[in-house]
Write an enzyme that holds these catalytic residues in place. Structure first.
Site, PDB file in Angstrom:
ATOM      1  N   LYS A  56       0.839  -1.207   0.000  1.00 19.91           N
ATOM      2  CA  LYS A  56       0.000   0.000   0.000  1.00 19.91           C
ATOM      3  C   LYS A  56       0.868   1.249   0.000  1.00 19.91           C
ATOM      4  O   LYS A  56       0.621   2.201  -0.739  1.00 19.91           O
ATOM      5  CB  LYS A  56      -0.938  -0.007   1.221  1.00 19.91           C
ATOM      6  CG  LYS A  56      -2.074  -1.013   1.088  1.00 19.91           C
ATOM      7  CD  LYS A  56      -2.847  -1.215   2.386  1.00 19.91           C
ATOM      8  CE  LYS A  56      -3.857  -2.342   2.219  1.00 19.91           C
ATOM      9  NZ  LYS A  56      -4.548  -2.705   3.468  1.00 19.91           N
ATOM     10  N   GLN A 100      -4.495  -1.311   9.776  1.00 23.48           N
ATOM     11  CA  GLN A 100      -4.441  -2.638   9.155  1.00 23.48           C
ATOM     12  C   GLN A 100      -5.068  -3.682  10.073  1.00 23.48           C
ATOM     13  O   GLN A 100      -4.704  -3.790  11.242  1.00 23.48           O
ATOM     14  CB  GLN A 100      -2.980  -2.999   8.837  1.00 23.48           C
ATOM     15  CG  GLN A 100      -2.808  -4.298   8.086  1.00 23.48           C
ATOM     16  CD  GLN A 100      -3.424  -4.262   6.676  1.00 23.48           C
ATOM     17  OE1 GLN A 100      -3.290  -3.277   5.961  1.00 23.48           O
ATOM     18  NE2 GLN A 100      -4.111  -5.325   6.304  1.00 23.48           N
ATOM     19  N   ASP A 123     -10.787   3.194   4.087  1.00 24.37           N
ATOM     20  CA  ASP A 123     -11.177   1.786   3.954  1.00 24.37           C
ATOM     21  C   ASP A 123     -12.703   1.664   3.822  1.00 24.37           C
ATOM     22  O   ASP A 123     -13.211   0.631   3.385  1.00 24.37           O
ATOM     23  CB  ASP A 123     -10.745   0.998   5.212  1.00 24.37           C
ATOM     24  CG  ASP A 123      -9.562   0.074   4.931  1.00 24.37           C
ATOM     25  OD1 ASP A 123      -9.305  -0.207   3.745  1.00 24.37           O
ATOM     26  OD2 ASP A 123      -8.917  -0.371   5.898  1.00 24.37           O
TER      27      ASP A 123
END
Ligand code: NDP
Length: 285
Positions: A56, A100, A123
């Protein structure tokens, strides 16, 4: 052996195109003194998470964005993590915050996600963003189903009136996937682990999206001839290879188009994270 007929949907190539478009948008933002910035928070040493986070960050840098990875020890307390998120929420150089998952078990995942400002939740997991998606006014769409929608659009799939079946009903893939397909006019069925006759559902699907986490569980005989098959699953086999949830060989003899694993949905997930972060920065103009 049956002859192969389905077209392989190249997620890698589409992701490259999406990322090139993001890079252009980043240049425009930079000309206005805004550099989109993503901060990824990684708690603990989970090996798969380390790889995802690295990918990422690299993707952000390649698109000309700022990326920062904050690595915290596995024993980090809930209070310390929430304090860090609060600080990031107020940092004007940070447009996107991603924690994460999974988190170490002593941390409350739900509370942590809810602590992220909804306007920086790239997200799309915050309940505000889930609610906005549900009510047809999305701010951030969860990256994986968003990437699937982009693939279907790129394939020219007409979802109006299409029978769409989503296998898997998680908050991060299956449920938002179903909402996005529905928003485009598909008639959507969502299957889960309690579904009685899975094949009876999947065989009706013009568009079949599978997100379960069980290698090769969907076989060609469960697929409608000519269907579009999107395999979200990523499973590490004993021999070290990656496999999807769909048995590629038998499925491609029946489907009209299918995503491979790897090289299908995976690259799109990262591309859409960049899109979401860029959108967050554009909203600051
Ligand atoms: P979860 O474990 O959170 O959810 C799995 C879902 O599958 C649940 O809804 C579960 O049902 C359902 N399920 C389990 N067994 C069956 C069955 N036999 N028949 C039908 N449904 C079943 O997984 P995720 O959604 O997080 O991930 C799914 C897969 O996608 C994984 O392989 C993951 O690695 C991959 N993934 C890939 C991404 C990418 O970028 N390509 C991104 C995110 C995930 P129930 O609700 O009843 O428990």
């Amino acid at each position: 052996m049956s002859s192969s007929s389905a077209r392989a949907i190249d997620g890698k190539a589409l992701a490259q195109r999406v990322r090139a478009d993001v890079a252009e948008r980043v240049l425009k933002l930079k000309s206005k003194d805004i550099t989109p910035g993503l901060t990824v928070v990684l708690v603990g040493e989970d090996a798969a998470s380390q790889v995802y986070v690295r990918n990422k960050a690299l993707a952000c840098e390649q698109a000309g964005m700022n990326s920062d990875v904050i690595r915290l020890p596995a024993e980090t307390s809930q209070a310390d993590l929430l304090e860090l998120i609060n600080k990031l929420n107020h940092d004007k150089t940070v447009h996107g915050i991603l924690v994460q998952l999974p988190l170490p078990s002593h941390l409350d995942e739900h509370a942590v996600i809810e602590a992220i400002a909804a306007t920086k939740d790239v997200d799309g997991f915050h309940i505000s963003n889930a609610g906005l998606l549900l009510t047809g006014k999305p701010l951030f769409r969860p990256c994986t189903p968003y990437g699937v929608m982009k693939m279907l659009e790129d394939e020219g799939v007409n979802l109006r009136g299409a029978e769409a079946v989503v296998v898997g009903a998680s908050n991060i893939v299956g449920k938002p996937m179903a909402l996005m397909l529905q928003a485009e006019g598909a008639t959507v069925t969502v299957c889960n682990s309690k579904t009685k006759d899975l094949a009876a559902h999947t065989r009706r699907a013009d568009v079949l999206v599978v997100a379960v986490g069980r290698p090769n569980m969907i076989t060609g005989d469960m697929i409608k001839p000519g269907a579009i098959v999107i395999d979200v699953g990523i499973n590490r086999l004993d021999n070290g290879k990656l496999a999807g949830d769909v048995d590629y060989e038998s499925a491609q003899a029946v489907a009209s188009a299918i995503t491979p694993v790897p090289g299908g949905v995976g690259p799109m997930t990262i591309a859409m994270l960049l899109v979401n972060t860029t959108e967050a920065a554009e909203r600051c103009l």
